[in-house]
Design an enzyme around this catalytic site. Sequence first.
Site, mmCIF file in Angstrom:
data_model
loop_
_atom_site.group_PDB
_atom_site.id
_atom_site.type_symbol
_atom_site.label_atom_id
_atom_site.label_comp_id
_atom_site.label_asym_id
_atom_site.label_seq_id
_atom_site.Cartn_x
_atom_site.Cartn_y
_atom_site.Cartn_z
ATOM 1 N N GLN A 111 -58.506 32.394 -47.612
ATOM 2 C CA GLN A 111 -57.183 31.892 -47.265
ATOM 3 C C GLN A 111 -56.439 32.936 -46.430
ATOM 4 O O GLN A 111 -56.135 34.023 -46.920
ATOM 5 C CB GLN A 111 -56.416 31.610 -48.566
ATOM 6 C CG GLN A 111 -54.908 31.538 -48.448
ATOM 7 C CD GLN A 111 -54.439 30.270 -47.792
ATOM 8 O OE1 GLN A 111 -54.518 30.149 -46.568
ATOM 9 N NE2 GLN A 111 -53.946 29.337 -48.586
ATOM 10 N N LEU A 144 -47.684 14.546 -56.106
ATOM 11 C CA LEU A 144 -47.912 13.261 -55.452
ATOM 12 C C LEU A 144 -49.217 13.222 -54.679
ATOM 13 O O LEU A 144 -49.788 12.142 -54.483
ATOM 14 C CB LEU A 144 -46.749 12.936 -54.517
ATOM 15 C CG LEU A 144 -45.367 12.868 -55.190
ATOM 16 C CD1 LEU A 144 -44.295 12.541 -54.158
ATOM 17 C CD2 LEU A 144 -45.370 11.839 -56.312
ATOM 18 N N GLY A 188 -54.414 23.067 -50.797
ATOM 19 C CA GLY A 188 -53.357 22.792 -51.773
ATOM 20 C C GLY A 188 -52.860 23.979 -52.572
ATOM 21 O O GLY A 188 -52.337 23.802 -53.670
ATOM 22 N N GLU A 189 -52.968 25.196 -52.034
ATOM 23 C CA GLU A 189 -52.538 26.361 -52.816
ATOM 24 C C GLU A 189 -51.047 26.322 -53.127
ATOM 25 O O GLU A 189 -50.623 26.732 -54.216
ATOM 26 C CB GLU A 189 -52.887 27.663 -52.090
ATOM 27 C CG GLU A 189 -52.545 28.893 -52.924
ATOM 28 C CD GLU A 189 -53.055 30.193 -52.335
ATOM 29 O OE1 GLU A 189 -52.572 31.254 -52.764
ATOM 30 O OE2 GLU A 189 -53.933 30.145 -51.456
ATOM 31 N N ARG A 190 -50.222 25.825 -52.212
ATOM 32 C CA ARG A 190 -48.780 25.744 -52.487
ATOM 33 C C ARG A 190 -48.508 24.836 -53.675
ATOM 34 O O ARG A 190 -47.647 25.136 -54.517
ATOM 35 C CB ARG A 190 -48.016 25.224 -51.255
ATOM 36 C CG ARG A 190 -47.876 26.247 -50.138
ATOM 37 C CD ARG A 190 -47.039 25.698 -48.983
ATOM 38 N NE ARG A 190 -45.638 25.567 -49.342
ATOM 39 C CZ ARG A 190 -44.991 24.417 -49.538
ATOM 40 N NH1 ARG A 190 -45.635 23.267 -49.418
ATOM 41 N NH2 ARG A 190 -43.714 24.394 -49.839
ATOM 42 N N ARG A 191 -49.233 23.725 -53.760
ATOM 43 C CA ARG A 191 -49.031 22.808 -54.886
ATOM 44 C C ARG A 191 -49.447 23.455 -56.201
ATOM 45 O O ARG A 191 -48.812 23.233 -57.238
ATOM 46 C CB ARG A 191 -49.832 21.518 -54.648
ATOM 47 C CG ARG A 191 -49.115 20.504 -53.760
ATOM 48 C CD ARG A 191 -50.059 19.452 -53.224
ATOM 49 N NE ARG A 191 -50.742 19.916 -52.024
ATOM 50 C CZ ARG A 191 -51.808 19.330 -51.497
ATOM 51 N NH1 ARG A 191 -52.330 18.263 -52.084
ATOM 52 N NH2 ARG A 191 -52.357 19.801 -50.410
ATOM 53 N N GLU A 230 -57.478 24.489 -41.997
ATOM 54 C CA GLU A 230 -56.346 23.911 -42.728
ATOM 55 C C GLU A 230 -55.098 24.758 -42.518
ATOM 56 O O GLU A 230 -53.984 24.255 -42.430
ATOM 57 C CB GLU A 230 -56.694 23.805 -44.220
ATOM 58 C CG GLU A 230 -55.731 22.930 -45.010
ATOM 59 C CD GLU A 230 -54.614 23.726 -45.663
ATOM 60 O OE1 GLU A 230 -53.590 23.110 -46.025
ATOM 61 O OE2 GLU A 230 -54.749 24.953 -45.798
ATOM 62 N N ASN A 231 -55.304 26.062 -42.430
ATOM 63 C CA ASN A 231 -54.166 26.958 -42.237
ATOM 64 C C ASN A 231 -53.789 27.078 -40.774
ATOM 65 O O ASN A 231 -52.612 27.166 -40.436
ATOM 66 C CB ASN A 231 -54.495 28.340 -42.804
ATOM 67 C CG ASN A 231 -54.364 28.357 -44.314
ATOM 68 O OD1 ASN A 231 -53.280 28.474 -44.840
ATOM 69 N ND2 ASN A 231 -55.473 28.187 -45.002
ATOM 70 N N ARG A 250 -51.386 24.434 -39.705
ATOM 71 C CA ARG A 250 -50.056 24.386 -40.315
ATOM 72 C C ARG A 250 -49.025 24.930 -39.343
ATOM 73 O O ARG A 250 -49.245 25.926 -38.656
ATOM 74 C CB ARG A 250 -50.032 25.200 -41.612
ATOM 75 C CG ARG A 250 -50.895 24.629 -42.709
ATOM 76 C CD ARG A 250 -50.674 25.395 -43.993
ATOM 77 N NE ARG A 250 -49.324 25.206 -44.489
ATOM 78 C CZ ARG A 250 -48.964 24.219 -45.303
ATOM 79 N NH1 ARG A 250 -49.860 23.347 -45.694
ATOM 80 N NH2 ARG A 250 -47.722 24.117 -45.716
#
Length: 281
Positions: A39, A62, A79-82, A113-114, A117
């Site tokens: 990451q 969600l 999904g690390e923030r979640r 994915e990063n 962003r």
Amino acid sequence: MPKKALGKGLEALLPKGNQKEAQALIEIPLDHIDTNPHQPRKDFSAEQLEELAASISDSGVLQPIIVQQQDQRYIIVIGERRVRASRLAGKTTIPAIVKKYSPKNFLRLALIENIQREDLNPIEQAFAFKAYMEQFKVTQEELAAQLNKDRSVIANTVRLLNLPPVVQDQLRLGAISAGHARNLLSLKEPAEQIMLSERIMKESWSVRETEQFFKKARRKRAKKAPSKIKRGDPHLNAVREQMIRYLGTKVTVVPNNRGGQIIINYFDEQDFNRLVDLILK
């Protein structure tokens, strides 16, 4: 080919396996989940995490995260923030989709994915670009084509990693912008870059004001440059480097047969006064 999939979004990178399996959700204990070692994102806004945690407390998660199982634990793919916000909200489990990737696809998906962003800071984005190019052996031109960006965007972003760590930290924290930082790259000496970045912050320069400062400095330096120290004199070079670090500006030592000159550059009257104070202290 896999490389062309990058411009289509993350879903283009996901394996085309069993659709039922792909949509199967399970609740995974948060203490069984590890962060992705690939990451590139290092900074997470505390304020944004608090907002997401409040939302999760009210409505739950969600959108499930995507993980890959490794032994008895799970590694976050997306999904690390979640995950962080769920822990902050006091949750003990999180909905997840478990997928299996080859090592190459796992790294590719984690990086892209990063990269895609919009809220990455410039240093995180630079590290992501560099990691992707090194891992998958692609050029700046190839990566730019895959991301539908100009090559100059990739090049200028990666160049930010040439700045001293302290300036990178200022950029990472938003104390200076990428526009400020690109101007600082025109300075060769790290000490000068640090000194100017601190002045930019202290005097709240805009990017335009920074550009004008450098244009003025280039005009002053357009005069004939003095001869440089001979490369074969390590002692003079070492002393010069010490003076640069202490004074925070360009220093030129010009030896001759019997003596020589020490030339100290300054940018304007304020910088001159700063140097005088340092020298006379």
